[in-house]
Design an enzyme around this catalytic site. Structure first.
Site, mmCIF file in Angstrom:
data_model
loop_
_atom_site.group_PDB
_atom_site.id
_atom_site.type_symbol
_atom_site.label_atom_id
_atom_site.label_comp_id
_atom_site.label_asym_id
_atom_site.label_seq_id
_atom_site.Cartn_x
_atom_site.Cartn_y
_atom_site.Cartn_z
ATOM 1 C CG HIS A 1 -5.675 -6.238 0.064
ATOM 2 N ND1 HIS A 1 -6.835 -6.285 0.797
ATOM 3 C CD2 HIS A 1 -5.852 -7.074 -0.991
ATOM 4 C CE1 HIS A 1 -7.681 -7.121 0.209
ATOM 5 N NE2 HIS A 1 -7.107 -7.606 -0.884
ATOM 6 C CG ASN B 1 -3.716 -2.353 6.735
ATOM 7 O OD1 ASN B 1 -3.588 -1.978 5.575
ATOM 8 N ND2 ASN B 1 -4.670 -3.177 7.111
ATOM 9 C CD GLU C 1 -8.941 -9.224 -3.332
ATOM 10 O OE1 GLU C 1 -9.738 -8.648 -2.571
ATOM 11 O OE2 GLU C 1 -7.831 -9.665 -2.961
ATOM 12 C CE LYS D 1 -3.934 -2.263 2.247
ATOM 13 N NZ LYS D 1 -5.024 -2.107 3.263
ATOM 14 C CE1 TYR E 1 -9.448 -3.042 0.172
ATOM 15 C CE2 TYR E 1 -8.575 -1.119 -0.951
ATOM 16 C CZ TYR E 1 -8.384 -2.243 -0.166
ATOM 17 O OH TYR E 1 -7.125 -2.563 0.280
HETATM 18 P P1 CMP Z 1 -7.512 -4.522 3.701
HETATM 19 O O1 CMP Z 1 -7.072 -5.894 4.051
HETATM 20 O O2 CMP Z 1 -6.924 -3.914 2.481
HETATM 21 O O3 CMP Z 1 -9.114 -4.500 3.556
HETATM 22 C C1 CMP Z 1 -9.883 -3.355 3.814
HETATM 23 C C2 CMP Z 1 -9.072 -2.202 4.327
HETATM 24 O O4 CMP Z 1 -9.808 -1.171 4.932
HETATM 25 C C3 CMP Z 1 -8.153 -2.690 5.433
HETATM 26 O O5 CMP Z 1 -7.162 -3.534 4.923
HETATM 27 C C4 CMP Z 1 -7.678 -1.346 5.996
HETATM 28 O O6 CMP Z 1 -6.658 -0.775 5.224
HETATM 29 C C5 CMP Z 1 -8.935 -0.468 5.834
HETATM 30 N N1 CMP Z 1 -9.634 -0.185 7.073
HETATM 31 C C6 CMP Z 1 -9.732 1.032 7.652
HETATM 32 N N2 CMP Z 1 -10.446 0.979 8.767
HETATM 33 C C7 CMP Z 1 -10.832 -0.302 8.933
HETATM 34 C C8 CMP Z 1 -11.605 -0.988 9.919
HETATM 35 N N3 CMP Z 1 -12.140 -0.355 10.968
HETATM 36 N N4 CMP Z 1 -11.779 -2.336 9.771
HETATM 37 C C9 CMP Z 1 -11.256 -2.991 8.706
HETATM 38 N N5 CMP Z 1 -10.527 -2.366 7.744
HETATM 39 C C10 CMP Z 1 -10.304 -1.043 7.851
#
Ligand code: CMP
Length: 139
Positions: free
Chosen positions: A116, A113, A127, A10, A50
């Site tokens: 993904h 984070n 995906e 990311k 998403y």
């Molecule tokens: P990802 O695994 O890419 O899937 C959805 C993304 O939403 C997650 O990682 C985070 O980057 C983002 N995100 C932000 N806030 C939340 C939350 N409260 N719960 C889950 N995903 C979140």
């Protein structure tokens, strides 16, 4: 069984120039990077990728974050790759991620984070198709 999963490094990680460090974690876990592409997502692409989170309160922020800089989309291949990648990544929220995982070591917060990863074989298929054609994937 040998599986493939879609991984995205990311913008918070490309910004800090740690894509190599993250790739090393995958390779150390026995995952092979069989396709990889750096790109800048458009808003429409991030919204579509998403779409499953459309109704969630974090959706608009997530789309803004994912378009804030380059990402590296990749296909990881290996035995039990989907689950293995999820173990290597750690929990979505880095404060809950196990020691030694990518998110525990590199992620800034639950949104930024660092990585993904697909969460199921069906999601992985969809995906991977979102980013790659079959001729881009060389196992
Ligand atoms: P990802 O695994 O890419 O899937 C959805 C993304 O939403 C997650 O990682 C985070 O980057 C983002 N995100 C932000 N806030 C939340 C939350 N409260 N719960 C889950 N995903 C979140």
């Amino acid at each position: 069984a040998v599986e493939r999963t879609l991984s995205i490094i990311k913008p918070d990680a490309t910004e800090r120039n740690i894509t190599g460090k993250i790739n090393q974690r995958f390779e150390d876990a026995g995952l092979r990077i069989v396709a990889q592409r750096r790109l800048q997502l458009t808003t429409e692409q991030a919204q579509a990728f998403y779409a499953v989170h459309k109704e969630r309160p974090f959706y608009n922020d997530l789309v803004a974050f994912m378009t804030s800089g380059p990402v590296v989309a990749q296909v990881l291949e290996g035995e039990n790759a989907i689950e293995k990648n999820r173990e290597v990544m750690g929990a979505t929220d880095p404060s809950k991620a196990d020691q030694g995982t990518i998110r525990a070591d590199f992620a800034k917060n639950i949104e930024a984070n660092s990585v993904h990863g697909s969460d199921s074989p069906e999601t992985a298929r969809e995906e991977i198709k979102f980013f790659f054609s079959n001729i881009d994937i060389v196992g």
